[in-house]
Design a protein around this motif. Structure first.
Motif, PDB file in Angstrom:
ATOM      1  N   PHE A 204       0.784  -1.096   0.074  1.00 45.26           N
ATOM      2  CA  PHE A 204      -0.028   0.229  -0.126  1.00 45.26           C
ATOM      3  C   PHE A 204       0.873   1.288  -0.070  1.00 45.26           C
ATOM      4  CE2 PHE A 204      -2.330  -3.318   2.093  1.00 45.26           C
ATOM      5  CZ  PHE A 204      -3.542  -3.323   1.413  1.00 45.26           C
ATOM      6  N   PRO A 205       0.566   2.194  -0.847  1.00 42.85           N
ATOM      7  CA  PRO A 205       1.340   3.399  -0.904  1.00 42.85           C
ATOM      8  C   PRO A 205       1.469   4.168   0.433  1.00 42.85           C
ATOM      9  CG  PRO A 205      -0.414   3.767  -2.181  1.00 42.85           C
ATOM     10  CD  PRO A 205      -0.726   2.402  -1.771  1.00 42.85           C
ATOM     11  N   SER A 206       0.256   4.149   1.150  1.00 43.10           N
ATOM     12  CA  SER A 206       0.140   4.960   2.301  1.00 43.10           C
ATOM     13  C   SER A 206      -0.497   4.290   3.023  1.00 43.10           C
ATOM     14  CB  SER A 206      -0.381   6.486   1.891  1.00 43.10           C
ATOM     15  OG  SER A 206      -0.272   7.375   3.208  1.00 43.10           O
ATOM     16  N   ASP A 207      -1.406   4.977   4.317  1.00 40.71           N
ATOM     17  CA  ASP A 207      -2.161   4.277   5.147  1.00 40.71           C
ATOM     18  C   ASP A 207      -3.259   3.454   4.476  1.00 40.71           C
ATOM     19  OD1 ASP A 207      -0.669   5.726   7.138  1.00 40.71           O
ATOM     20  OD2 ASP A 207      -2.280   7.274   7.387  1.00 40.71           O
ATOM     21  N   ALA A 208      -3.715   2.521   5.168  1.00 37.41           N
ATOM     22  CA  ALA A 208      -4.579   1.302   4.670  1.00 37.41           C
ATOM     23  C   ALA A 208      -5.693   1.143   5.788  1.00 37.41           C
ATOM     24  CB  ALA A 208      -4.144   0.222   3.880  1.00 37.41           C
TER      25      ALA A 208
END
Length: 219
Positions: A87-91
Motif C-alpha cells: 500500500f502506498p500509504s495508510d490502509a
C-alpha cells in the motif's frame, strides 16, 4: 433503395488497443520495465494494483494521454504463486456490517512499531505460548486464572495489594537465602500441628511474651 457502406480501416492504420499485455523485465525503486508489443518501456504501478509485480509476470497495462504506461493487474506469475501486498500509504480494512476473517494454513506474522487491539471480547487459544516483554503494565477489575502448575523465576518480586486471600490444598515454599516478613500484625492459625524446626531460634519481644497451652514442654 440506397445502400450504405461502412469505411473499413486497414489493420496497419488501426490505433493500438487501450489495454495491452506485457511482461515485466525489471523491478526497481523508481518503477517497472515491461516488454509491450516487442518494445521495452518504463511503467508505473496503478494505484489500485496493490500486488507488487515481479520479474516475468504477465501484466495488463495501458498508456495515458501523456504517454505514461501503467500496470493495471497481474495476469500470471509463472515462477511462483507467492504475492506481496503493498500500500502506498495508510490502509484500512473495514467491514461495515460483517466480519473480517484471516485464515492461514501455516503461520501469520505481524510486525509494527505499535500494535493496538480494541474489542469488547477477546479470545486467545493456543497449545503453546511464549510472551517476552521488557515491561508489562496490566490493569483491570477482576482476574481468574486456572493452571495445573505455575513456576515463577525472578530476581525480584514486589507485590503491593490492599488485601490478599490465598487458598491452597498444599503449599511449599523454599528460600535459599533470607526469608523476611514485615507486618503490622501477624496471626497464624492451624487446626492441627504447628511445628518449627531450626538450628537456632531467636524470639525477641519489646514488651510481653505469652505462651499459653494445656501442656507446655521445654527441654
Amino acid at each position: 433503395m440506397s445502400s450504405q457502406t461502412s469505411k473499413v480501416i486497414p489493420i496497419a492504420d488501426q490505433p493500438p488497443p487501450a489495454v495491452r499485455q506485457g511482461v515485466v523485465t525489471a523491478v526497481g525503486k523508481d518503477g517497472l520495465t515491461i516488454a509491450v508489443s516487442g518494445k521495452t518501456v518504463r511503467a508505473r504501478k496503478a494505484f489500485s494494483c496493490i500486488i507488487e509485480p515481479e520479474v516475468q509476470d504477465t501484466v495488463l497495462c495501458c498508456r495515458d494521454d501523456n504517454g505514461t504506461f501503467f500496470v493495471l493487474a497481474i495476469m500470471d506469475r509463472p515462477r511462483s504463486q507467492a504475492m506481496k501486498l503493498v500500500f502506498p500509504s495508510d490502509a484500512t480494512l473495514e467491514s461495515a456490517s460483517g466480519s473480517v476473517n484471516v485464515f492461514s494454513q501455516k503461520a501469520i506474522n505481524m510486525a509494527a512499531k505499535d500494535i493496538s487491539a480494541f474489542s469488547k471480547n477477546a479470545v486467545h487459544k493456543s497449545d503453546q505460548g511464549y510472551i517476552a516483554y521488557d515491561r508489562i503494565t496490566a490493569s483491570g477489575t477482576e482476574v481468574h486464572a486456572s493452571y495445573k502448575t505455575v513456576r515463577l523465576i525472578s530476581g525480584l518480586i514486589n507485590t503491593m495489594a490492599r488485601q490478599v486471600i490465598d487458598k491452597f490444598k498444599g503449599y511449599i515454599r523454599h528460600t535459599e537465602d533470607n526469608d523476611q516478613v514485615q507486618a503490622g500484625q501477624l496471626t497464624r492459625r492451624t487446626s492441627g500441628l504447628y511445628s518449627m524446626d531450626s538450628r537456632n531460634t531467636v524470639m525477641i519481644s519489646k514488651k510481653e511474651t505469652k505462651i499459653d497451652g494445656e501442656k507446655i514442654y521445654m527441654a
